[in-house]
Design an enzyme around this catalytic site. Structure first.
Site, PDB file in Angstrom:
ATOM      1  CB  SER A   1      31.121  43.373  36.731  1.00  0.00           C
ATOM      2  OG  SER A   1      30.267  42.582  37.495  1.00  0.00           O
ATOM      3  CG  MET A   2      32.326  44.042  42.866  1.00  0.00           C
ATOM      4  SD  MET A   2      32.734  42.500  43.734  1.00  0.00           S
ATOM      5  CE  MET A   2      33.605  43.134  45.162  1.00  0.00           C
TER       6      MET A   2
ATOM      7  CG  ASP B   1      24.678  42.017  31.622  1.00  0.00           C
ATOM      8  OD1 ASP B   1      24.194  41.199  32.440  1.00  0.00           O
ATOM      9  OD2 ASP B   1      25.558  42.851  31.938  1.00  0.00           O
TER      10      ASP B   1
ATOM     11  CG  HIS C   1      27.945  40.770  33.387  1.00  0.00           C
ATOM     12  ND1 HIS C   1      27.534  42.062  33.629  1.00  0.00           N
ATOM     13  CD2 HIS C   1      28.838  40.467  34.370  1.00  0.00           C
ATOM     14  CE1 HIS C   1      28.127  42.516  34.715  1.00  0.00           C
ATOM     15  NE2 HIS C   1      28.940  41.570  35.176  1.00  0.00           N
TER      16      HIS C   1
END
Length: 627
Positions: A274-275, A520, A571
């Site tokens: 992710s980030m 997602d 996710h």
């Protein structure tokens, strides 16, 4: 507390995917001067806070019922049975659901993937560094002033202490969790929150809600331990530049990677989620730059074997904009179900918007690429043939009783609108830290290597000059994901927010004012897939010819599993997916070459429609527009 006691807090997601509604009427955008700044909503009364606290006790009691390691000596002779007799039936039912969800969540074998690979001869090879995503890392207090002493070394993000503080000391919790609005660093008064360290920093968000734990279990099965693996936890509230200024995060990461390479005589495999993928992309620029780590352009080539990019929001997350614009929380800001419950239960939208804005790291995930990527008023690259309204209008407004006050806005216009209606200190933090444009020429890309604001943006900067680096893009698909929104004026005339999501609107593929697209469940398909499938195939963005493999994972949840089971594409829950764990272990074991590609979505079609071209094509498109 041992890991087997940790419990799962189930959340909800929307899976509707139907036709879009008729086109909304366009109206006039309200000027900044019309934004009302009034008093925030009144605090919930003490009775609600009391019930929230008691509910927490009930949940803990259910968990304690299966272990003698949890004790409540403060309650003396009060038993859980007595307490249940006087609580509302709804509270008891919710607590039972939480406990039942935990048992279901851990049913599938955690170690099985690793055991299967061990049987095939796979063993630990490359040292592994893990870079978690946003909000995954727990934040603990290290302040020693009177206001902070009660929280010393307690997690004010990512533990039951967070919920207790929200119930009993909401204003104190807010003061601790928000950064200084002017500096983006620690607030005054001796408040000091720091990222938890070690594997415990991101294995579970809260007791039972696993994040990285299943990956850790499988890595351990093939031979990993603290001597050859490392979790590079960070304070996700900070802007990327301030991660180095306050915590020396990138310097420490550089030293750990170099040490691993020197001691183990192997280049590292970096796993980001992710980030964390944006943080790592920034690190690749920082470590090479003379204004950063001063490692030179060949540092990545010398030290990094592979980058496993899991669900990386390389072009941002669209749902991040409503989070900072109006404090919306429909899975917004990539928060898990437990965090959403706490923040929605005890904080107003105004308070949530203020908190999110005072966390500049979250704003790194505002959408990148503008109209070229996300579309204009009549078109978007991921529009479907049966749609009546294009995804290109990101913020939509209905006409009410023939009167109109706003006009529909694209992603680019929505970002500008956010800047117009937000405070000067927030403008300074965002514009001084990040850039969201597109570099159309090699000369622009190379010039941007000297501008740290550009380093998060893969459309303005390039991959490392590391021809032997291998990038693996693994991400989920097939789960409806927020793509655009219907907004309206808030009901409360005293609200400091001038617009809010129109949650009364549910029709077609609109779920309570949220228009759903592909992704997602948290990050849109264009964000996780464009650079991997198209962008990094362009010479200016990948001059060294780094090899990239893409493996998409369709969302195939088990019907009765609260976290989706071993085939989820969600996710966050994808981190427990069996096939993802299998791929990670193969790369770590030095067998990444055995992995093939799997692209089953329409991302290549959408990517071809994005208005970002090879250099020659860009000049041709300019000529076409002039003609």
């Amino acid at each position: 507390m041992s890991h087997h006691l940790r419990k799962r807090i189930p959340g909800l997601s929307s899976d509707s995917r139907e036709e879009s509604p008729a086109k909304a009427e366009e109206v006039v955008l309200a000027p900044k001067s019309k934004v009302h700044h009034g008093k925030t909503r009144k605090r919930r009364n003490g009775f609600i806070f009391f019930l929230g606290g008691v509910f927490g006790i009930v949940v803990a009691g259910f968990f304690a019922g299966r272990s003698d390691l949890i004790d409540f000596p403060e309650f003396g002779e009060l038993s859980m049975d007595n307490l249940l007799d006087v609580l509302p039936a709804g509270f008891v039912s919710d607590a039972r659901d939480l406990a039942r969800g935990e048992r279901e969540a851990v049913n599938y074998d955690s170690f099985q993937v690793g055991l299967n690979l061990v049987a095939q001869g796979f063993r630990a090879n490359h040292p592994v560094v893990m870079v978690p995503g946003v909000i995954s890392t727990g934040l603990e207090s290290w302040g020693t002033t009177n206001a902070s002493r009660q929280y010393f070394r307690k997690r004010l993000w990512g533990s039951w202490s967070m919920m207790r503080a929200l119930v009993l000391d909401k204003e104190g919790w807010k003061r601790h969790i928000m950064l200084d609005k002017k500096t983006g660093l620690d607030p005054p008064g001796g408040i000091k929150l720091r990222a938890a360290q070690g594997f415990d920093a991101a294995d579970f968000f809260i007791t039972g809600y696993w994040i990285w734990n299943k990956i850790l279990e499988n890595l351990a099965t093939i031979g990993y331990d603290p001597t050859n693996s490392f979790t590079a936890a960070y304070d996700w509230r900070l802007s990327y530049a301030n991660l180095e200024v306050r915590d020396q995060y990138f310097s420490r990461l550089k030293m750990y990677i170099e040490m691993s390479n020197e001691v183990l005589k192997k280049k590292v495999v970096i796993v980001s989620h992710s980030m964390g993928s944006q943080v790592l992309f920034y690190f690749f620029h920082w470590v090479a730059s003379k204004n950063g780590g001063n490692g030179g352009d060949d540092w990545v080539e010398k030290n990094v074997d592979s980058w496993i990019n899991i669900s990386g929001c390389m072009l941002g997350a669209l749902k991040g904009l409503p989070a900072v614009l109006s404090g919306e929380m429909k899975d917004t800001a990539q928060l898990n179900a437990f965090a959403v419950y706490g923040l929605e239960k005890f904080l107003s939208r105004e308070e949530r918007a203020e908190i999110f804005r005072a966390m500049p790291g979250i704003s790194s995930m505002l959408p990148i690429g503008g109209n070229a990527v996300w579309g204009n008023a009549t078109w978007a690259p991921d529009d479907l043939p049966e749609q009546n309204v294009s995804f290109g209008t990101f913020l939509n407004f209905k006409e009410n009783n023939g009167s109109a006050h706003y006009r529909n806005l694209t992603v680019e216009q929505s970002f500008n609108y956010l800047m117009d209606v937000s405070e000067d200190w927030y403008n300074d933090q965002v514009k001084g830290s990040y850039s969201r444009g597109v570099a159309h020429t090699t000369a622009e890309v190379e010039a941007n290597e000297k501008d740290s604001r550009k380093w998060i943006n893969p459309l303005e900067t390039r991959l490392p000059l590391a021809p032997s680096l291998k990038i693996y893009c693994f991400y989920g698909i097939g789960k409806p994901t927020e793509r655009s929104y219907f907004y309206r004026k808030p009901d409360n005339p005293l609200s400091s927010l001038n617009i809010t999501i129109d949650t009364t609107l549910t029709t077609g593929n609109i779920d309570h004012g949220v228009i759903l697209g592909e992704g997602d469940g948290t990050v849109n398909l264009l964000s996780v897939g464009y650079m991997c499938n198209k962008g990094w195939n362009m010479k200016r963005y990948n001059p060294a010819g780094v090899k990239i493999k893409v493996f998409e994972m369709p969302h195939e949840p088990e019907r009765f599993s609260p976290r989706g089971g071993p085939n989820t594409g969600d996710h966050v829950d994808i981190l427990g997916r069996s096939s993802l764990n299998d791929l990670i272990l193969k790369v770590a074991a030095g067998k990444g070459d055995e992995i093939g590609e799997n692209v089953v979505s329409d991302i290549k079609t959408y990517a071809d429609r994005v208005k970002v071209y090879e250099e020659e094509g860009f000049f041709q498109s300019v000529l076409d527009e002039l003609n």
